[in-house]
Motif scaffolding. Structure first.
Motif, short mmCIF file in Angstrom:
data_model
loop_
_atom_site.label_atom_id
_atom_site.label_comp_id
_atom_site.label_asym_id
_atom_site.label_seq_id
_atom_site.Cartn_x
_atom_site.Cartn_y
_atom_site.Cartn_z
N VAL A 10 0.83 -1.21 0.00
CA VAL A 10 0.00 0.00 0.00
C VAL A 10 0.87 1.26 0.00
CG1 VAL A 10 -1.68 1.33 1.35
CG2 VAL A 10 -1.95 -1.15 1.08
N MET A 11 1.88 1.28 0.83
CA MET A 11 2.70 2.48 0.97
C MET A 11 3.71 2.67 -0.15
SD MET A 11 1.26 3.95 3.42
CE MET A 11 2.39 5.33 3.58
N MET A 18 6.72 11.36 4.35
CA MET A 18 6.29 11.22 5.74
C MET A 18 4.91 11.81 6.00
SD MET A 18 9.90 11.74 7.70
CE MET A 18 9.12 11.50 9.28
N ARG A 19 4.32 12.46 5.00
CA ARG A 19 2.98 13.00 5.18
C ARG A 19 1.91 11.91 5.12
NH1 ARG A 19 2.87 17.20 0.48
NH2 ARG A 19 3.78 15.36 -0.46
N PHE A 55 -1.16 13.78 6.26
CA PHE A 55 -0.99 14.84 7.25
C PHE A 55 -0.52 16.12 6.56
CE2 PHE A 55 -0.05 10.85 9.38
CZ PHE A 55 -0.85 10.93 10.50
N GLU A 56 -1.10 17.22 6.92
CA GLU A 56 -0.74 18.53 6.38
C GLU A 56 -0.52 19.45 7.57
OE1 GLU A 56 -0.16 21.17 3.14
OE2 GLU A 56 -0.73 19.09 2.93
#
Length: 109
Positions: free
Chosen positions: A36-37, A44-45, A72-73
């Protein structure tokens, strides 16, 4: 391509028991993290959310699963939880569930 081959011992699960196979795959959700990644290498977001992993369909040759990836932001109102769906062919042989995942890191230049 960087295919990784996986096998999971069936244990008490019968070959044709789709609900048992579904539970077995879900119990081994961490095996799917690199797959998935791989779409978000070294970013790293993005974060894998293993608790959202679920097998949504399974037949005699393939299974489908979905999971969420958290983005993530720095601005909290821009954080996202994106649901992703995948299809994986599998086989059962010698008392094991066998499948391969393309873990090639996706890089845009």
């Amino acid at each position: 391509m960087a295919y990784q081959h996986y096998t999971i011992a069936l244990g008490e699960v019968e070959h044709g028991d789709r609900q048992g196979l579904k539970a077995l795959i879900e119990a081994n959700a961490p095996l799917f993290k690199r797959f998935v990644m791989s779409a978000f290498p070294d970013d790293m977001r993005y974060a894998w959310e293993p608790e959202t992993f679920s097998v949504t369909d399974i037949d005699e040759t393939q299974f489908r699963f979905s999971c969420s990836v958290h983005y993530f932001e720095p601005c909290a109102d821009r954080n996202l939880h994106d649901r992703h769906e995948y299809q994986v062919p599998y086989s059962v042989r010698d008392g094991e569930l066998a499948f391969s995942l393309d873990e090639t890191r996706w890089v845009v230049e």
